[in-house]
Scaffold this motif. Structure first.
Motif, PDB file in Angstrom:
ATOM      1  N   ARG A   1       0.813  -1.218   0.000  1.00 47.35           N
ATOM      2  CA  ARG A   1       0.000   0.000   0.000  1.00 47.35           C
ATOM      3  C   ARG A   1       0.847   1.270   0.000  1.00 47.35           C
ATOM      4  N   GLY A   2       2.157   1.092  -0.081  1.00 49.16           N
ATOM      5  CA  GLY A   2       3.027   2.253  -0.219  1.00 49.16           C
ATOM      6  C   GLY A   2       3.557   2.823   1.080  1.00 49.16           C
ATOM      7  N   ARG A   3       3.431   2.095   2.166  1.00 47.87           N
ATOM      8  CA  ARG A   3       3.948   2.598   3.446  1.00 47.87           C
ATOM      9  C   ARG A   3       5.475   2.603   3.438  1.00 47.87           C
ATOM     10  N   ASN A   4       6.035   3.412   4.287  1.00 48.16           N
ATOM     11  CA  ASN A   4       7.479   3.487   4.453  1.00 48.16           C
ATOM     12  C   ASN A   4       7.997   2.151   4.980  1.00 48.16           C
ATOM     13  N   PRO A   5       8.987   1.534   4.295  1.00 48.78           N
ATOM     14  CA  PRO A   5       9.489   0.225   4.738  1.00 48.78           C
ATOM     15  C   PRO A   5      10.021   0.234   6.173  1.00 48.78           C
ATOM     16  N   LYS A   6      10.738   1.291   6.566  1.00 48.47           N
ATOM     17  CA  LYS A   6      11.272   1.349   7.932  1.00 48.47           C
ATOM     18  C   LYS A   6      10.145   1.339   8.956  1.00 48.47           C
ATOM     19  N   TYR A   7       9.135   2.156   8.717  1.00 49.17           N
ATOM     20  CA  TYR A   7       7.997   2.232   9.634  1.00 49.17           C
ATOM     21  C   TYR A   7       7.248   0.902   9.668  1.00 49.17           C
ATOM     22  N   THR A   8       7.010   0.323   8.504  1.00 47.94           N
ATOM     23  CA  THR A   8       6.252  -0.925   8.414  1.00 47.94           C
ATOM     24  C   THR A   8       6.956  -2.058   9.148  1.00 47.94           C
ATOM     25  N   ILE A   9       8.202  -2.287   8.820  1.00 44.57           N
ATOM     26  CA  ILE A   9       8.940  -3.397   9.420  1.00 44.57           C
ATOM     27  C   ILE A   9       9.124  -3.162  10.918  1.00 44.57           C
ATOM     28  N   GLY A  10       9.417  -1.942  11.301  1.00 41.33           N
ATOM     29  CA  GLY A  10       9.590  -1.631  12.724  1.00 41.33           C
ATOM     30  C   GLY A  10       8.318  -1.822  13.525  1.00 41.33           C
ATOM     31  N   SER A  11       7.197  -1.334  13.004  1.00 38.21           N
ATOM     32  CA  SER A  11       5.946  -1.451  13.759  1.00 38.21           C
ATOM     33  C   SER A  11       5.456  -2.893  13.832  1.00 38.21           C
ATOM     34  N   VAL A  12       5.592  -3.650  12.751  1.00 34.76           N
ATOM     35  CA  VAL A  12       5.177  -5.056  12.781  1.00 34.76           C
ATOM     36  C   VAL A  12       6.057  -5.844  13.749  1.00 34.76           C
ATOM     37  N   ASN A  13       7.358  -5.601  13.718  1.00 32.57           N
ATOM     38  CA  ASN A  13       8.246  -6.313  14.647  1.00 32.57           C
ATOM     39  C   ASN A  13       7.981  -5.917  16.094  1.00 32.57           C
ATOM     40  N   ALA A  14       7.663  -4.655  16.336  1.00 35.46           N
ATOM     41  CA  ALA A  14       7.340  -4.232  17.698  1.00 35.46           C
ATOM     42  C   ALA A  14       6.066  -4.915  18.189  1.00 35.46           C
ATOM     43  N   ALA A  15       5.072  -5.023  17.325  1.00 38.31           N
ATOM     44  CA  ALA A  15       3.830  -5.705  17.701  1.00 38.31           C
ATOM     45  C   ALA A  15       4.085  -7.193  17.963  1.00 38.31           C
ATOM     46  N   GLU A  16       4.879  -7.828  17.116  1.00 32.08           N
ATOM     47  CA  GLU A  16       5.207  -9.247  17.335  1.00 32.08           C
ATOM     48  C   GLU A  16       5.966  -9.438  18.643  1.00 32.08           C
ATOM     49  N   PHE A  17       6.867  -8.520  18.949  1.00 35.63           N
ATOM     50  CA  PHE A  17       7.603  -8.614  20.208  1.00 35.63           C
ATOM     51  C   PHE A  17       6.647  -8.530  21.391  1.00 35.63           C
ATOM     52  N   ALA A  18       5.718  -7.576  21.349  1.00 31.41           N
ATOM     53  CA  ALA A  18       4.771  -7.422  22.459  1.00 31.41           C
ATOM     54  C   ALA A  18       3.926  -8.680  22.642  1.00 31.41           C
ATOM     55  N   ILE A  19       3.458  -9.254  21.557  1.00 31.83           N
ATOM     56  CA  ILE A  19       2.646 -10.470  21.638  1.00 31.83           C
ATOM     57  C   ILE A  19       3.478 -11.635  22.169  1.00 31.83           C
ATOM     58  N   SER A  20       4.676 -11.791  21.651  1.00 33.70           N
ATOM     59  CA  SER A  20       5.543 -12.880  22.112  1.00 33.70           C
ATOM     60  C   SER A  20       5.908 -12.719  23.584  1.00 33.70           C
ATOM     61  N   PHE A  21       6.200 -11.501  23.993  1.00 37.40           N
ATOM     62  CA  PHE A  21       6.556 -11.248  25.389  1.00 37.40           C
ATOM     63  C   PHE A  21       5.389 -11.578  26.312  1.00 37.40           C
ATOM     64  N   ALA A  22       4.188 -11.107  25.951  1.00 38.57           N
ATOM     65  CA  ALA A  22       3.005 -11.392  26.772  1.00 38.57           C
ATOM     66  C   ALA A  22       2.721 -12.889  26.824  1.00 38.57           C
ATOM     67  N   SER A  23       2.893 -13.575  25.716  1.00 37.44           N
ATOM     68  CA  SER A  23       2.676 -15.024  25.689  1.00 37.44           C
ATOM     69  C   SER A  23       3.698 -15.747  26.559  1.00 37.44           C
ATOM     70  N   GLY A  24       4.943 -15.314  26.462  1.00 35.49           N
ATOM     71  CA  GLY A  24       5.982 -15.938  27.274  1.00 35.49           C
ATOM     72  C   GLY A  24       5.730 -15.784  28.759  1.00 35.49           C
ATOM     73  N   ILE A  25       5.334 -14.590  29.168  1.00 38.86           N
ATOM     74  CA  ILE A  25       5.020 -14.353  30.584  1.00 38.86           C
ATOM     75  C   ILE A  25       3.844 -15.221  31.015  1.00 38.86           C
ATOM     76  N   THR A  26       2.830 -15.308  30.161  1.00 37.91           N
ATOM     77  CA  THR A  26       1.660 -16.131  30.478  1.00 37.91           C
ATOM     78  C   THR A  26       2.044 -17.595  30.644  1.00 37.91           C
ATOM     79  N   PHE A  27       2.860 -18.113  29.735  1.00 40.59           N
ATOM     80  CA  PHE A  27       3.293 -19.514  29.847  1.00 40.59           C
ATOM     81  C   PHE A  27       4.120 -19.735  31.103  1.00 40.59           C
ATOM     82  N   MET A  28       4.969 -18.780  31.461  1.00 34.30           N
ATOM     83  CA  MET A  28       5.777 -18.933  32.667  1.00 34.30           C
ATOM     84  C   MET A  28       4.889 -18.955  33.911  1.00 34.30           C
ATOM     85  N   LEU A  29       3.884 -18.114  33.939  1.00 37.32           N
ATOM     86  CA  LEU A  29       3.017 -18.032  35.110  1.00 37.32           C
ATOM     87  C   LEU A  29       2.117 -19.260  35.277  1.00 37.32           C
TER      88      LEU A  29
END
Length: 104
Positions: free
Chosen positions: A20-48
């Motif tokens: 859709r023409g978004r800036n590659p830096k913004y796109t890749i950074g925001s998607v990776n940040a969202a994946e990190f947040a989801i993975s982190f929350a999942s990891g904490i949940t599994f540990m608990l």
């Protein structure tokens, strides 16, 4: 368990935003940040609630991410938009074919 690896939606969201023409830096950074947040929350949940077994795998994933992130950031600043979109598209096709071949 799927969310620990990002849920599989990262390539779809990334390619859609780039298409859709978004800036590659913004796109890749925001998607990776969202994946990190989801993975982190999942990891904490599994540990608990269930404990984590196989620390070697977790450490390997963390080390791989720490190594890959600066390389990806460097490449995004050096590669032009169109070749990057083509590379992302080819990578998604290859990974999708691999997943489909496992199902058959």
């Amino acid at each position: 368990m799927d969310s620990v690896g990002g849920g599989g939606w990262g390539p779809i969201v990334t390619s859609t935003l780039l298409g859709r023409g978004r800036n590659p830096k913004y796109t890749i950074g925001s998607v990776n940040a969202a994946e990190f947040a989801i993975s982190f929350a999942s990891g904490i949940t599994f540990m608990l609630f269930g404990g984590i077994h196989g620390w070697q795998v977790i450490i390997g994933l963390i080390a791989g991410g720490v190594i890959a992130a600066p390389i990806a950031a460097f490449l995004v600043t050096r590669i032009k938009r169109k070749p990057m979109m083509i590379a992302v598209g080819i990578l998604i096709i290859i990974l999708s074919l691999k997943t489909l071949s496992k199902l058959l």
